[in-house]
Enzyme design. Structure first.
Site, mmCIF file in Angstrom:
data_model
loop_
_atom_site.group_PDB
_atom_site.id
_atom_site.type_symbol
_atom_site.label_atom_id
_atom_site.label_comp_id
_atom_site.label_asym_id
_atom_site.label_seq_id
_atom_site.Cartn_x
_atom_site.Cartn_y
_atom_site.Cartn_z
ATOM 1 N N HIS A 289 -2.716 -7.217 2.419
ATOM 2 C CA HIS A 289 -2.705 -7.798 3.772
ATOM 3 C C HIS A 289 -3.701 -7.160 4.725
ATOM 4 O O HIS A 289 -3.827 -7.596 5.869
ATOM 5 C CB HIS A 289 -1.286 -7.785 4.362
ATOM 6 C CG HIS A 289 -0.788 -6.441 4.799
ATOM 7 N ND1 HIS A 289 -0.609 -6.129 6.118
ATOM 8 C CD2 HIS A 289 -0.410 -5.351 4.106
ATOM 9 C CE1 HIS A 289 -0.125 -4.894 6.224
ATOM 10 N NE2 HIS A 289 0.001 -4.410 5.010
ATOM 11 N N SER B 254 -4.446 -2.488 -0.378
ATOM 12 C CA SER B 254 -3.346 -3.393 -0.056
ATOM 13 C C SER B 254 -3.849 -4.780 0.324
ATOM 14 O O SER B 254 -4.883 -4.904 1.004
ATOM 15 C CB SER B 254 -2.573 -2.778 1.124
ATOM 16 O OG SER B 254 -1.507 -3.595 1.512
ATOM 17 N N ASN C 206 -6.714 4.979 9.294
ATOM 18 C CA ASN C 206 -6.282 3.718 9.905
ATOM 19 C C ASN C 206 -6.336 3.799 11.426
ATOM 20 O O ASN C 206 -6.452 2.789 12.102
ATOM 21 C CB ASN C 206 -4.860 3.360 9.454
ATOM 22 C CG ASN C 206 -3.918 4.542 9.493
ATOM 23 O OD1 ASN C 206 -4.151 5.538 8.814
ATOM 24 N ND2 ASN C 206 -2.867 4.436 10.285
ATOM 25 N N GLN D 1 -7.680 1.161 4.117
ATOM 26 C CA GLN D 1 -8.474 0.732 5.278
ATOM 27 C C GLN D 1 -9.963 0.572 4.973
ATOM 28 O O GLN D 1 -10.736 0.253 5.880
ATOM 29 C CB GLN D 1 -8.282 1.706 6.447
ATOM 30 C CG GLN D 1 -6.884 1.663 7.051
ATOM 31 C CD GLN D 1 -6.557 0.336 7.750
ATOM 32 O OE1 GLN D 1 -7.452 -0.478 8.036
ATOM 33 N NE2 GLN D 1 -5.281 0.105 8.034
ATOM 34 N N GLY E 247 0.841 -1.192 0.000
ATOM 35 C CA GLY E 247 0.000 0.000 0.000
ATOM 36 C C GLY E 247 0.876 1.242 0.000
ATOM 37 O O GLY E 247 0.563 2.241 -0.645
ATOM 38 N N THR E 248 1.985 1.164 0.707
ATOM 39 C CA THR E 248 2.934 2.284 0.756
ATOM 40 C C THR E 248 3.429 2.611 -0.650
ATOM 41 O O THR E 248 3.487 3.773 -1.055
ATOM 42 C CB THR E 248 4.130 1.898 1.651
ATOM 43 O OG1 THR E 248 3.623 1.611 2.957
ATOM 44 C CG2 THR E 248 5.165 2.998 1.725
ATOM 45 N N CYS F 143 2.728 1.383 11.751
ATOM 46 C CA CYS F 143 3.948 1.926 11.142
ATOM 47 C C CYS F 143 4.634 2.927 12.053
ATOM 48 O O CYS F 143 5.774 3.293 11.825
ATOM 49 C CB CYS F 143 3.615 2.614 9.828
ATOM 50 S SG CYS F 143 2.717 1.539 8.741
ATOM 51 N N THR G 30 9.688 -7.950 -11.424
ATOM 52 C CA THR G 30 8.953 -9.189 -11.716
ATOM 53 C C THR G 30 7.751 -9.316 -10.781
ATOM 54 O O THR G 30 7.875 -9.141 -9.565
ATOM 55 C CB THR G 30 9.893 -10.399 -11.532
ATOM 56 O OG1 THR G 30 11.008 -10.208 -12.398
ATOM 57 C CG2 THR G 30 9.196 -11.704 -11.863
HETATM 58 N N1 PLP Z 1 -2.372 3.481 4.018
HETATM 59 C C1 PLP Z 1 -3.064 3.167 5.111
HETATM 60 C C2 PLP Z 1 -4.295 3.950 5.445
HETATM 61 C C3 PLP Z 1 -2.659 2.118 5.930
HETATM 62 O O1 PLP Z 1 -3.354 1.816 7.029
HETATM 63 C C4 PLP Z 1 -1.494 1.405 5.584
HETATM 64 C C5 PLP Z 1 -0.987 0.328 6.470
HETATM 65 O O2 PLP Z 1 -1.126 0.411 7.676
HETATM 66 C C6 PLP Z 1 -0.810 1.755 4.412
HETATM 67 C C7 PLP Z 1 -1.274 2.801 3.654
HETATM 68 C C8 PLP Z 1 0.421 1.025 3.981
HETATM 69 O O3 PLP Z 1 0.088 -0.240 3.482
HETATM 70 P P1 PLP Z 1 1.222 -1.384 3.428
HETATM 71 O O4 PLP Z 1 1.368 -1.906 4.819
HETATM 72 O O5 PLP Z 1 0.675 -2.394 2.466
HETATM 73 O O6 PLP Z 1 2.468 -0.718 2.931
#
Ligand code: PLP
Length: 386
Positions: free
Chosen positions: A199, A197, A149, A177, A69-70, A323, A235
């Site tokens: 996970h 994302s 989040n 989220q 997601g990042t 994070c 890849t």
């Molecule tokens: N954006 C939000 C709102 C999130 O909650 C998160 C993860 O906590 C991310 C982005 C980042 O996702 P990833 O953990 O897949 O990098």
């Protein structure tokens, strides 16, 4: 163990695991290879793309796979900012974004862009008047998350998309989220770019997608091969992509019913906590929220200590964003909502998931009441205030 930290990550859905296994054991070819062993992997990636597109209501060609997601947030924000550099260098975001967007904006500021960080109401909702007022001829992108989040508060993204569109400005939303939690078609929100994302919706870690509306100007943020239409080199992680698609199909199909179940559990949890513990504040309680999230502040008890106390009882919750764990600073999200530094530091996030049952809630309320009482006693013995 009682796991109540589903906004940090979720367990792999058994159906996702089963879908992935053949691509870890047998069909492990490189999707870019020209022979049949490669084209079988390519077919799996393209089927997964079509399934994800179906789940969010887009065309398959509008889905880019990437590794988190990042990364999807980085690609959206930096990719648009760089593609439109000659048109303007102003971006608009909110004061409550996840680090993936927030720190990308900070980095772009250091590189000469101007960024407006919009304030939020005490309930954590972005101020739309401030949004309108912030937009100018130089504005190239508005990026505002779909739901927080930390608090679960859902932003009025359809209205934000309409405001941006009227001004001819692109709009990105971080839906990490909300994907699979809210019964909405992400592509119908009106955003030009949407990140989500694997996970967070019972898929594997290390895989994510960025929806990019056809025709949206975007440049890659990584140099390398021509995978993903030249926009994301590297890849493809075939097994993870396949597992992500399976998990997303399940999550989107079940979002409405599961959302109702979780909202009822979450509301009972909050009512029980308020009844069992004095001095509790629930952030964003009056705003629309994703159904699984509760952000609670306990006067006179430190959030980090509550998390450790609950861990001793076998219960996993967090102080906010996974994070920023280890970051002693109070949450920028809660501060933006007007909580004092003390209140923000006394906060925990509880996020329910598909295995959460009433018995888990009851045990957590009991453990929470005991832990907070113990911590308050210790701080009163030490003569601490606030
Ligand atoms: N954006 C939000 C709102 C999130 O909650 C998160 C993860 O906590 C991310 C982005 C980042 O996702 P990833 O953990 O897949 O990098």
């Amino acid at each position: 163990m009682i796991y109540l930290d589903h906004n940090a990550t979720t367990p792999l859905h058994p159906r996702a695991l089963a879908a992935m296994e053949p691509f870890l054991r047998e069909c492990w070819g490189n999707p870019s290879s020209p022979y049949r062993f490669g084209s079988e992997a390519r077919a799996a990636v393209e089927l997964a793309r079509a399934r994800i597109a179906g789940a969010i209501g887009s065309e398959p060609a509008e889905i880019l796979f990437c590794a988190s997601g990042t990364e999807a947030d980085n690609l959206a924000v930096r990719g648009v900012a760089c593609a439109l550099r000659s048109c303007g260098k102003h971006l608009v975001t909110s004061a409550i974004e996840h680090q993936a967007v927030w720190n990308t904006c900070r980095a772009l500021e250091a590189e000469g862009h101007r960024v407006t960080y919009l304030p939020v109401s005490p309930d954590g909702v972005v101020d739309l008047e401030a949004l309108e007022a912030s937009l100018g001829a130089e504005t190239v992108l508005v990026t505002i998350m779909h739901a927080s989040n930390e608090t679960g508060v859902v932003q009025p993204v359809e209205e934000i998309a309409a405001i941006a569109r009227r001004r001819g400005i692109l709009f990105h939303t971080d839906a990490v989220q909300t994907a699979g939690k809210l019964p909405v078609q992400l592509a119908a929100l009106g955003a030009d770019l949407v990140s989500f994302s694997g996970h967070k919706l019972y898929g594997p870690k290390g895989v994510a997608a960025l929806y990019v509306r056809a025709g949206t100007p975007l440049v890659p943020v990584m140099t390398g091969g021509t995978q993903e239409r030249g926009l994301r080199a590297g890849t493809e992680n075939v097994a993870a992509i396949v597992g992500f698609a399976e998990a997303a199909a399940v999550a989107f199909a079940e979002a409405a019913a599961e959302g109702r179940r979780l909202a009822a559990l979450r509301d009972r949890f909050e009512a029980e906590v308020v009844a069992a513990v004095a001095g509790v504040r629930i952030s964003g309680a009056r705003a629309p929220r994703v159904p699984n999230t509760s952000s609670l502040s306990f006067a006179g008890a430190d959030g980090e200590s509550i998390v450790l106390g609950l861990d001793l009882a076998g219960i996993c919750v967090s102080t906010g964003s996974a994070c920023s764990t280890g970051d002693a600073a109070p949450s920028h999200v809660l501060l933006a909502m007007g909580l004092s530094a003390h209140e923000a530091q006394g906060s925990i996030r509880v996020s329910l998931g598909r295995d959460t049952r009433q018995a888990d809630i009851d045990a957590t309320v009991r453990a929470l009441a005991e832990t907070v009482a113990r911590l308050r006693h210790i701080s009163s013995v030490r003569g601490e205030t606030g």
